[in-house]
Scaffold this motif. Structure first.
Motif, PDB file in Angstrom:
ATOM      1  N   ALA A   1       2.133   1.824  -3.519  1.00 19.09           N
ATOM      2  CA  ALA A   1       1.064   2.315  -4.403  1.00 19.09           C
ATOM      3  C   ALA A   1       0.509   3.660  -3.929  1.00 19.09           C
ATOM      4  O   ALA A   1      -0.460   4.158  -4.489  1.00 19.09           O
ATOM      5  CB  ALA A   1      -0.063   1.286  -4.463  1.00 19.09           C
TER       6      ALA A   1
ATOM      7  N   ASP B   1      -2.740  -7.781  -4.008  1.00 17.07           N
ATOM      8  CA  ASP B   1      -2.698  -8.081  -2.582  1.00 17.07           C
ATOM      9  C   ASP B   1      -3.465  -9.376  -2.300  1.00 17.07           C
ATOM     10  O   ASP B   1      -4.672  -9.339  -2.087  1.00 17.07           O
ATOM     11  CB  ASP B   1      -3.304  -6.907  -1.795  1.00 17.07           C
TER      12      ASP B   1
ATOM     13  N   GLU C   1     -16.866  -0.326   2.238  1.00 15.41           N
ATOM     14  CA  GLU C   1     -15.671  -1.044   2.695  1.00 15.41           C
ATOM     15  C   GLU C   1     -14.425  -0.181   2.542  1.00 15.41           C
ATOM     16  O   GLU C   1     -14.320   0.594   1.596  1.00 15.41           O
ATOM     17  CB  GLU C   1     -15.410  -2.271   1.818  1.00 15.41           C
TER      18      GLU C   1
ATOM     19  N   PHE D   1      -7.324  -6.100  -4.828  1.00  9.27           N
ATOM     20  CA  PHE D   1      -7.371  -6.300  -3.384  1.00  9.27           C
ATOM     21  C   PHE D   1      -7.717  -7.747  -3.044  1.00  9.27           C
ATOM     22  O   PHE D   1      -8.163  -8.512  -3.894  1.00  9.27           O
ATOM     23  CB  PHE D   1      -8.408  -5.356  -2.760  1.00  9.27           C
ATOM     24  N   GLN D   2      -7.536  -8.081  -1.757  1.00  7.92           N
ATOM     25  CA  GLN D   2      -7.909  -9.419  -1.275  1.00  7.92           C
ATOM     26  C   GLN D   2      -9.356  -9.731  -1.591  1.00  7.92           C
ATOM     27  O   GLN D   2      -9.695 -10.803  -2.047  1.00  7.92           O
ATOM     28  CB  GLN D   2      -7.727  -9.470   0.241  1.00  7.92           C
ATOM     29  N   ASP D   3     -10.197  -8.758  -1.295  1.00  6.38           N
ATOM     30  CA  ASP D   3     -11.604  -8.863  -1.628  1.00  6.38           C
ATOM     31  C   ASP D   3     -11.742  -8.209  -3.008  1.00  6.38           C
ATOM     32  O   ASP D   3     -11.095  -7.196  -3.256  1.00  6.38           O
ATOM     33  CB  ASP D   3     -12.388  -8.076  -0.569  1.00  6.38           C
TER      34      ASP D   3
ATOM     35  N   VAL E   1     -13.813  -6.329  -4.232  1.00  8.01           N
ATOM     36  CA  VAL E   1     -14.469  -5.012  -4.140  1.00  8.01           C
ATOM     37  C   VAL E   1     -15.101  -4.537  -5.449  1.00  8.01           C
ATOM     38  O   VAL E   1     -14.812  -3.445  -5.931  1.00  8.01           O
ATOM     39  CB  VAL E   1     -13.570  -3.877  -3.555  1.00  8.01           C
TER      40      VAL E   1
ATOM     41  N   ARG F   1      -8.894   5.596  -4.309  1.00  2.95           N
ATOM     42  CA  ARG F   1      -7.665   6.380  -4.144  1.00  2.95           C
ATOM     43  C   ARG F   1      -6.630   5.992  -5.207  1.00  2.95           C
ATOM     44  O   ARG F   1      -6.002   6.855  -5.811  1.00  2.95           O
ATOM     45  CB  ARG F   1      -7.084   6.171  -2.741  1.00  2.95           C
ATOM     46  N   VAL F   2      -6.473   4.678  -5.432  1.00  2.00           N
ATOM     47  CA  VAL F   2      -5.535   4.222  -6.468  1.00  2.00           C
ATOM     48  C   VAL F   2      -5.934   4.837  -7.818  1.00  2.00           C
ATOM     49  O   VAL F   2      -5.082   5.211  -8.617  1.00  2.00           O
ATOM     50  CB  VAL F   2      -5.527   2.678  -6.565  1.00  2.00           C
TER      51      VAL F   2
ATOM     52  N   PHE G   1      -4.561  -1.954  -9.028  1.00  2.00           N
ATOM     53  CA  PHE G   1      -4.483  -2.587  -7.716  1.00  2.00           C
ATOM     54  C   PHE G   1      -5.600  -3.611  -7.607  1.00  2.00           C
ATOM     55  O   PHE G   1      -6.752  -3.296  -7.871  1.00  2.00           O
ATOM     56  CB  PHE G   1      -4.623  -1.516  -6.621  1.00  2.00           C
TER      57      PHE G   1
ATOM     58  N   GLU H   1     -11.554  -1.104   1.519  1.00  2.00           N
ATOM     59  CA  GLU H   1     -10.865  -1.409   0.260  1.00  2.00           C
ATOM     60  C   GLU H   1     -11.500  -0.704  -0.936  1.00  2.00           C
ATOM     61  O   GLU H   1     -10.805  -0.351  -1.889  1.00  2.00           O
ATOM     62  CB  GLU H   1     -10.805  -2.920   0.032  1.00  2.00           C
ATOM     63  N   ALA H   2     -12.811  -0.478  -0.887  1.00  2.00           N
ATOM     64  CA  ALA H   2     -13.460   0.245  -1.984  1.00  2.00           C
ATOM     65  C   ALA H   2     -12.946   1.685  -2.017  1.00  2.00           C
ATOM     66  O   ALA H   2     -12.724   2.257  -3.094  1.00  2.00           O
ATOM     67  CB  ALA H   2     -14.976   0.213  -1.817  1.00  2.00           C
TER      68      ALA H   2
ATOM     69  N   LEU I   1     -18.345  -3.092  -7.336  1.00  2.00           N
ATOM     70  CA  LEU I   1     -19.509  -2.313  -6.915  1.00  2.00           C
ATOM     71  C   LEU I   1     -20.761  -3.128  -7.267  1.00  2.00           C
ATOM     72  O   LEU I   1     -20.973  -3.436  -8.437  1.00  2.00           O
ATOM     73  CB  LEU I   1     -19.510  -0.949  -7.607  1.00  2.00           C
TER      74      LEU I   1
ATOM     75  N   VAL J   1      -1.238   4.273  -1.402  1.00  2.00           N
ATOM     76  CA  VAL J   1      -2.567   4.190  -0.796  1.00  2.00           C
ATOM     77  C   VAL J   1      -2.468   4.716   0.628  1.00  2.00           C
ATOM     78  O   VAL J   1      -3.354   5.406   1.122  1.00  2.00           O
ATOM     79  CB  VAL J   1      -3.101   2.736  -0.813  1.00  2.00           C
TER      80      VAL J   1
ATOM     81  N   ARG K   1     -20.239   7.994  -6.992  1.00  2.00           N
ATOM     82  CA  ARG K   1     -20.151   6.678  -7.620  1.00  2.00           C
ATOM     83  C   ARG K   1     -20.088   5.526  -6.622  1.00  2.00           C
ATOM     84  O   ARG K   1     -20.371   4.391  -6.979  1.00  2.00           O
ATOM     85  CB  ARG K   1     -18.924   6.597  -8.532  1.00  2.00           C
TER      86      ARG K   1
ATOM     87  N   ARG L   1     -10.364  -4.980 -14.309  1.00  2.00           N
ATOM     88  CA  ARG L   1     -10.528  -3.577 -13.924  1.00  2.00           C
ATOM     89  C   ARG L   1      -9.174  -2.922 -13.640  1.00  2.00           C
ATOM     90  O   ARG L   1      -8.938  -1.776 -14.006  1.00  2.00           O
ATOM     91  CB  ARG L   1     -11.431  -3.478 -12.689  1.00  2.00           C
TER      92      ARG L   1
ATOM     93  N   GLU M   1     -10.003   2.571  -0.867  1.00  2.00           N
ATOM     94  CA  GLU M   1      -8.610   2.479  -1.317  1.00  2.00           C
ATOM     95  C   GLU M   1      -8.532   2.352  -2.833  1.00  2.00           C
ATOM     96  O   GLU M   1      -7.670   2.944  -3.479  1.00  2.00           O
ATOM     97  CB  GLU M   1      -7.914   1.288  -0.642  1.00  2.00           C
ATOM     98  N   LEU M   2      -9.474   1.591  -3.377  1.00  2.00           N
ATOM     99  CA  LEU M   2      -9.528   1.456  -4.835  1.00  2.00           C
ATOM    100  C   LEU M   2      -9.711   2.821  -5.491  1.00  2.00           C
ATOM    101  O   LEU M   2      -9.024   3.170  -6.452  1.00  2.00           O
ATOM    102  CB  LEU M   2     -10.693   0.532  -5.230  1.00  2.00           C
TER     103      LEU M   2
ATOM    104  N   ARG N   1       0.822  -1.208   0.000  1.00  2.00           N
ATOM    105  CA  ARG N   1       0.000   0.000   0.000  1.00  2.00           C
ATOM    106  C   ARG N   1       0.861   1.265   0.000  1.00  2.00           C
ATOM    107  O   ARG N   1       0.468   2.295  -0.550  1.00  2.00           O
ATOM    108  CB  ARG N   1      -0.948  -0.007   1.200  1.00  2.00           C
TER     109      ARG N   1
END
Lengths: 262, 258
Positions: free
Chosen positions: A57, A164, B153, A87-89, A91, B161-162, A85, B155-156, A93, A59, B173, A152, B158-159, A54
């Motif tokens: 990157a 990650d 979440e 992630f583990q999950d 994520v 932000r990336v 990036f 991580e969402a 939408l 973050v 959004r 993505r 953080e996404l 992180r």
């Protein structure tokens, strides 16, 4: 594969402070990752490998030290949208279809609808999800959702791809299949990639360079170059060279664990 | 295999309708039998058929219309206020430190205590009933929608932000759509509460709605029309709840599969 360094970290450390408690997640970490390299951080949980990823990157910000990415600061590189990036999950939408999820980075980047649709379809194709464009995330399996997350991350043609533990929670065979796919995609794009994992054979299978990390505080304890021809296959995994790398990395990792648990 | 089909909302509704209707019929039948059996006076509880036959339905319909106007206006105003306040609080810490205490103190005053002030400020009639319903409705909506904005979440974020997304993009959004399921939960709570608010206002402040009708008919010992008014108010609340549920299924179909 030699060339300039894509990523350099100089004496990067991270201390988290929650209330009066502070916890040093990373000691002073320095590393170089050359361009077009597949690099991996492996280590016991709590060794700060996700934190390091992180920080690279941008973050999260390091407490001290500096990161440069292709000669600029990590913040500049992120602002120029150089990063992908995963992630583990995954994520995703949940209100967006697989296709619309892949389109998100391009939408934020102001790319017009026709172009981003075409590019997203191309990427879903690359990760083997043709026919699932309209599916909502709730209708996708864990492996499929992870493919969407990878697609993505690739949309803006990132110069560095951060992963990650992207296949965490998949069973062994699915994980192997996803690794083979990831290698195929990597061979097509040759994007500089940094992976975090705690799986030894995954690290050997995918990487050019593996950083073994220890904890208390998180630090790099060893570095191992994996010099196996590509594409690596399921058969490669039973070759004497692979087995030897696997054994060597396991031994290094074991030291990292022992060091952390006196 | 491609994306599988889901059960359509109409099918699910129809599936639930049969047991619901049966339950209703059984309750009505028991009521019908119990009233003469227990010798209950008609001004307390008339039987369903007596209500149907003897209630002053034209008065009830007219009162229902007046009440419904207040319910709809109060529902819209209260939820809009709750949603906008939650949005401002989620957007800016400065706004949160000012608005949240105001919202909380507004909520802490019993609405009955405010009734005389509301009458003096906006007068009687629909303006008063709307105000009361709106005030009762806005706070649960504020709390729910705020929880929705904050349910995203880590991580969402953080996404985003990336991806170097702007604060506005993150809000529009990610946070806004993420808050919608809890917003609809709030609307479902608000639908019957809004009816309660309007009828409370009609009871305390007056007006031409069901609250007033039920009060006057009970004082006149006119059990049939009083009960007709009670049934009408239940129908309005049920209808409001059903409409919100339908809107939820149409507008955020993705939320049901979470």
């Amino acid at each position: 594969m030699a060339g300039t360094d894509a990523i350099r970290a100089d004496a990067v450390s991270k201390t988290f402070t929650i209330g009066k408690e502070s916890f040093q997640a990373l000691g002073e970490v320095s590393l170089e990752i050359p361009e077009r390299t597949f690099a991996t951080f492996i280590g016991p949980s709590g060794c700060g490998k996700s934190t390091l990823l992180r920080i690279l990157a941008d973050v999260i910000a390091p407490t001290s030290g500096e990161v440069s990415v292709f000669g600029r600061s990590a913040a500049q590189a992120r602002e120029e949208r150089d990063f992908g990036f995963v992630f583990q999950d995954p994520v995703l939408l949940p209100w967006r279809s697989a296709l619309a999820n892949v389109e998100l980075p391009m939408q934020l980047n102001g790319i017009d609808k026709a172009e981003r649709r075409a590019r997203a379809l191309e990427l879903l194709d690359l990760v083997g999800l043709q026919g699932f464009e309209k599916a909502l995330p709730a209708k996708l399996s864990g492996g499929m959702a992870r493919r969407v997350a990878i697609a993505r991350a690739l949309t803006l043609g990132p110069r560095v791809l951060f992963l990650d533990e992207p296949f965490n929670g998949l069973d062994e065979i699915r994980r192997q299949n996803m690794n083979a796919e990831l290698q195929r995609i990597w061979l097509e794009t040759r994007t500089t990639t940094v992976l975090v994992t705690h799986n030894v054979s995954e690290a050997v299978f995918l990487s050019d360079r593996v950083f073994v990390m220890g904890r208390n505080p998180g630090r790099i304890m060893a570095q191992l170059e994996i010099d196996l021809p590509r594409p690596r296959t399921i058969e490669t995994m039973t070759s004497p060279e692979f087995v030897e790398y696997d054994r060597e990395l396991t031994a290094l990792l074991r030291t990292a664990y022992e060091d952390a648990e006196p | 295999m491609s994306a599988t089909t889901t059960t359509a909302p109409e099918v699910r509704l129809r599936g639930a309708a049969v047991p619901t209707a049966l339950t209703l019929l059984v309750v009505l039948a028991c009521w019908q039998v119990a009233v003469p059996l227990l010798d209950i006076p008609v001004y307390v509880l008339p039987s369903p058929t007596a209500i149907l036959a003897h209630a002053d339905w034209s008065a009830i319909v007219s009162a229902s219309g007046s009440t419904s106007v207040g319910v709809v206006l109060g529902f819209v105003a209260g939820n809009l206020l709750g949603f906008v306040l939650a949005g401002l609080i989620a957007w800016s810490a400065a706004a949160a430190s000012v608005l949240y205490p105001i919202g909380l103190s507004l909520r802490s005053v019993p609405i009955i205590a405010l009734a005389p002030f509301i009458t003096l400020a906006v007068g009687r009639g629909v303006s008063a009933t709307t105000t009361v319903a709106g005030l009762i409705v806005f706070f649960p909506t504020l709390v729910n929608v705020l929880a929705g904005f904050r349910s995203v979440e880590r991580e969402a974020l953080e996404l985003m932000r990336v991806l170097n997304a702007s604060k506005r993009d993150v809000f529009v959004r990610v946070q806004l759509p993420a808050a919608l399921p809890l917003f609809f939960d709030a609307l479902k709570i608000a639908a019957p509460t809004s009816v309660l608010g309007v009828m409370t206002a009609e009871w305390v402040i007056g007006g031409h709605g069901l609250g007033q009708l039920i009060l006057t008919e009970s004082l006149a010992l006119n059990g049939e029309t009083m009960w007709g008014g009670i049934v009408a108010s239940a129908v309005i609340a049920g209808l409001a709840f059903t409409l919100v549920s339908l809107a939820e299924r149409l507008l955020i179909p993705w939320a049901g599969d979470q």
